[in-house]
Write a protein that holds these residues in place. Structure first.
Motif, PDB file in Angstrom:
ATOM      1  N   PRO A  90       0.821  -1.220   0.000  1.00 24.35           N
ATOM      2  CA  PRO A  90       0.000   0.000   0.000  1.00 24.35           C
ATOM      3  C   PRO A  90       0.853   1.267   0.000  1.00 24.35           C
ATOM      4  N   ALA A  91       1.975   1.257   0.707  1.00 23.59           N
ATOM      5  CA  ALA A  91       2.829   2.446   0.774  1.00 23.59           C
ATOM      6  C   ALA A  91       3.521   2.719  -0.557  1.00 23.59           C
ATOM      7  N   GLY A  92       3.890   1.675  -1.278  1.00 25.43           N
ATOM      8  CA  GLY A  92       4.614   1.844  -2.535  1.00 25.43           C
ATOM      9  C   GLY A  92       3.734   1.807  -3.760  1.00 25.43           C
ATOM     10  N   GLY A  93       2.461   1.468  -3.613  1.00 22.10           N
ATOM     11  CA  GLY A  93       1.563   1.342  -4.752  1.00 22.10           C
ATOM     12  C   GLY A  93       1.528  -0.097  -5.253  1.00 22.10           C
ATOM     13  N   PHE A  94       0.616  -0.359  -6.185  1.00 15.87           N
ATOM     14  CA  PHE A  94       0.406  -1.717  -6.676  1.00 15.87           C
ATOM     15  C   PHE A  94       0.317  -1.766  -8.189  1.00 15.87           C
ATOM     16  N   ASP A  95       0.815  -2.868  -8.765  1.00 15.10           N
ATOM     17  CA  ASP A  95       0.383  -3.247 -10.104  1.00 15.10           C
ATOM     18  C   ASP A  95      -0.651  -4.350  -9.889  1.00 15.10           C
ATOM     19  N   CYS A  96      -1.229  -4.885 -10.951  1.00 11.71           N
ATOM     20  CA  CYS A  96      -2.365  -5.802 -10.781  1.00 11.71           C
ATOM     21  C   CYS A  96      -1.991  -7.051  -9.990  1.00 11.71           C
ATOM     22  N   SER A  97      -0.911  -7.704 -10.347  1.00 11.95           N
ATOM     23  CA  SER A  97      -0.555  -8.947  -9.658  1.00 11.95           C
ATOM     24  C   SER A  97      -0.004  -8.679  -8.260  1.00 11.95           C
ATOM     25  N   GLY A  98       0.676  -7.566  -8.064  1.00  7.64           N
ATOM     26  CA  GLY A  98       1.152  -7.201  -6.731  1.00  7.64           C
ATOM     27  C   GLY A  98      -0.009  -6.969  -5.778  1.00  7.64           C
ATOM     28  N   LEU A  99      -1.074  -6.333  -6.280  1.00  7.26           N
ATOM     29  CA  LEU A  99      -2.276  -6.097  -5.484  1.00  7.26           C
ATOM     30  C   LEU A  99      -2.915  -7.420  -5.072  1.00  7.26           C
ATOM     31  N   VAL A 100      -3.129  -8.302  -6.043  1.00  9.20           N
ATOM     32  CA  VAL A 100      -3.802  -9.572  -5.767  1.00  9.20           C
ATOM     33  C   VAL A 100      -2.986 -10.416  -4.793  1.00  9.20           C
ATOM     34  N   ASP A 101      -1.676 -10.504  -4.996  1.00  3.43           N
ATOM     35  CA  ASP A 101      -0.828 -11.260  -4.081  1.00  3.43           C
ATOM     36  C   ASP A 101      -0.895 -10.663  -2.678  1.00  3.43           C
ATOM     37  N   TYR A 102      -0.822  -9.338  -2.558  1.00  2.00           N
ATOM     38  CA  TYR A 102      -0.876  -8.686  -1.248  1.00  2.00           C
ATOM     39  C   TYR A 102      -2.191  -9.012  -0.539  1.00  2.00           C
ATOM     40  N   ILE A 103      -3.302  -8.930  -1.260  1.00  6.41           N
ATOM     41  CA  ILE A 103      -4.613  -9.211  -0.667  1.00  6.41           C
ATOM     42  C   ILE A 103      -4.651 -10.641  -0.123  1.00  6.41           C
ATOM     43  N   TYR A 104      -4.263 -11.605  -0.938  1.00  6.13           N
ATOM     44  CA  TYR A 104      -4.324 -13.009  -0.520  1.00  6.13           C
ATOM     45  C   TYR A 104      -3.315 -13.328   0.584  1.00  6.13           C
ATOM     46  N   ARG A 105      -2.132 -12.759   0.488  1.00  7.56           N
ATOM     47  CA  ARG A 105      -1.081 -13.028   1.470  1.00  7.56           C
ATOM     48  C   ARG A 105      -1.456 -12.471   2.842  1.00  7.56           C
ATOM     49  N   THR A 106      -2.036 -11.274   2.885  1.00 11.47           N
ATOM     50  CA  THR A 106      -2.332 -10.638   4.170  1.00 11.47           C
ATOM     51  C   THR A 106      -3.701 -11.022   4.723  1.00 11.47           C
ATOM     52  N   ALA A 107      -4.654 -11.367   3.866  1.00 10.27           N
ATOM     53  CA  ALA A 107      -6.003 -11.696   4.346  1.00 10.27           C
ATOM     54  C   ALA A 107      -6.212 -13.196   4.533  1.00 10.27           C
ATOM     55  N   ALA A 108      -5.506 -14.027   3.761  1.00  9.60           N
ATOM     56  CA  ALA A 108      -5.748 -15.475   3.823  1.00  9.60           C
ATOM     57  C   ALA A 108      -4.464 -16.286   4.000  1.00  9.60           C
ATOM     58  N   ARG A 109      -3.330 -15.613   4.126  1.00 10.20           N
ATOM     59  CA  ARG A 109      -2.021 -16.279   4.265  1.00 10.20           C
ATOM     60  C   ARG A 109      -1.729 -17.217   3.102  1.00 10.20           C
ATOM     61  N   ILE A 110      -2.135 -16.820   1.907  1.00  8.37           N
ATOM     62  CA  ILE A 110      -1.865 -17.586   0.688  1.00  8.37           C
ATOM     63  C   ILE A 110      -0.931 -16.755  -0.181  1.00  8.37           C
ATOM     64  N   LYS A 111       0.251 -17.285  -0.469  1.00 11.08           N
ATOM     65  CA  LYS A 111       1.211 -16.587  -1.332  1.00 11.08           C
ATOM     66  C   LYS A 111       0.968 -17.027  -2.775  1.00 11.08           C
ATOM     67  N   LEU A 112       0.770 -16.073  -3.631  1.00 14.42           N
ATOM     68  CA  LEU A 112       0.497 -16.334  -5.048  1.00 14.42           C
ATOM     69  C   LEU A 112       1.742 -16.041  -5.880  1.00 14.42           C
ATOM     70  N   PRO A 113       1.806 -16.587  -7.090  1.00 15.02           N
ATOM     71  CA  PRO A 113       2.915 -16.240  -7.993  1.00 15.02           C
ATOM     72  C   PRO A 113       2.928 -14.738  -8.277  1.00 15.02           C
ATOM     73  N   ARG A 114       4.032 -14.202  -8.755  1.00 12.61           N
ATOM     74  CA  ARG A 114       4.199 -12.756  -8.917  1.00 12.61           C
ATOM     75  C   ARG A 114       3.486 -12.155 -10.129  1.00 12.61           C
ATOM     76  N   THR A 115       3.308 -12.907 -11.211  1.00 13.49           N
ATOM     77  CA  THR A 115       2.713 -12.306 -12.408  1.00 13.49           C
ATOM     78  C   THR A 115       1.307 -12.845 -12.667  1.00 13.49           C
ATOM     79  N   SER A 116       0.502 -12.075 -13.383  1.00 13.45           N
ATOM     80  CA  SER A 116      -0.849 -12.528 -13.720  1.00 13.45           C
ATOM     81  C   SER A 116      -0.788 -13.800 -14.567  1.00 13.45           C
ATOM     82  N   HIS A 117       0.181 -13.895 -15.461  1.00 11.69           N
ATOM     83  CA  HIS A 117       0.340 -15.091 -16.302  1.00 11.69           C
ATOM     84  C   HIS A 117       0.603 -16.320 -15.435  1.00 11.69           C
ATOM     85  N   ASP A 118       1.506 -16.203 -14.446  1.00 16.78           N
ATOM     86  CA  ASP A 118       1.809 -17.327 -13.559  1.00 16.78           C
ATOM     87  C   ASP A 118       0.640 -17.653 -12.629  1.00 16.78           C
ATOM     88  N   MET A 119      -0.092 -16.640 -12.193  1.00 17.03           N
ATOM     89  CA  MET A 119      -1.283 -16.892 -11.374  1.00 17.03           C
ATOM     90  C   MET A 119      -2.312 -17.683 -12.171  1.00 17.03           C
TER      91      MET A 119
END
Length: 191
Positions: A90-119
């Motif tokens: 949130p402090a540095g801003g988000f791109d699409c995959s960074g946003l989705v990974d942050y949401i899942y990692r902090t709300a559900a403790r699920i780490k996702l791949p870094r890019t939308s293609h890999d997700m």
């Protein structure tokens, strides 16, 4: 005749006055930068009412309904955060995959791949029809023949995403003219 003392200007600034002037100048530059035209924009088409808005809300499963709720609250809370390519906080801003990974990692403790293609390539049940999406599903968009954008479906035909340079994290209709045309599929991560 001398000018009124309130209108008298001096060429010498105290250190405190110089710092205030410098702060004011930085603020003016920041506001000007925020008001500047974005470099790259995706079309923004707003519909007055998503065709999916009247469907009943759908959770991925009873077992994961709590996690889905946490993901939705986290996603909605980040609306308005600035876009930044490669950003993932949130402090540095988000791109699409960074946003989705942050949401899942902090709300559900699920780490996702870094890019939308890999997700898009990770394990999970693909959901091909928008009417079958559940709150918390990842949603993928095919732009120019490849998966290149991801967001989080929040229900009622809306999704949260970080769409473009110069923009902010926002809530959009998934079945609107632009996003509906580029929707590829959803992915159920929480079941």
């Amino acid at each position: 005749m001398h000018p009124h003392p309130a209108f008298r200007f001096t060429s010498r600034l105290s250190p405190a006055g110089g710092a205030k002037l410098l702060s004011l100048g930085a603020l003016i530059l920041l506001l000007a930068a925020c008001a500047s035209t974005p470099h790259r924009r995706q079309p923004t088409f707003r519909t007055s009412h998503s065709g999916l808005a009247d469907l009943p809300p759908r959770a991925p499963s009873a077992a994961s309904a709590g996690e889905a709720n946490d993901i939705l609250f986290r996603a909605i809370a980040l609306v308005g955060t600035p876009y930044r390519w490669g950003g993932n906080t949130p402090a540095g801003g988000f791109d699409c995959s960074g946003l989705v990974d942050y949401i899942y990692r902090t709300a559900a403790r699920i780490k996702l791949p870094r890019t939308s293609h890999d997700m898009a390539a990770m394990d999970g049940r693909n959901v091909r029809r928008m009417t079958q999406l559940a709150s918390g599903d990842l949603v993928f968009f095919d732009i120019n023949g490849a998966i290149s954008h991801v967001g989080v479906y929040v229900g009622k035909g809306r999704f949260v995403h970080a769409p473009n340079s110069g923009g902010t994290v926002r809530l959009d209709d998934i079945d609107g003219p632009y996003w509906g045309d580029h929707f590829a599929y959803g992915k159920r991560v929480l079941d």
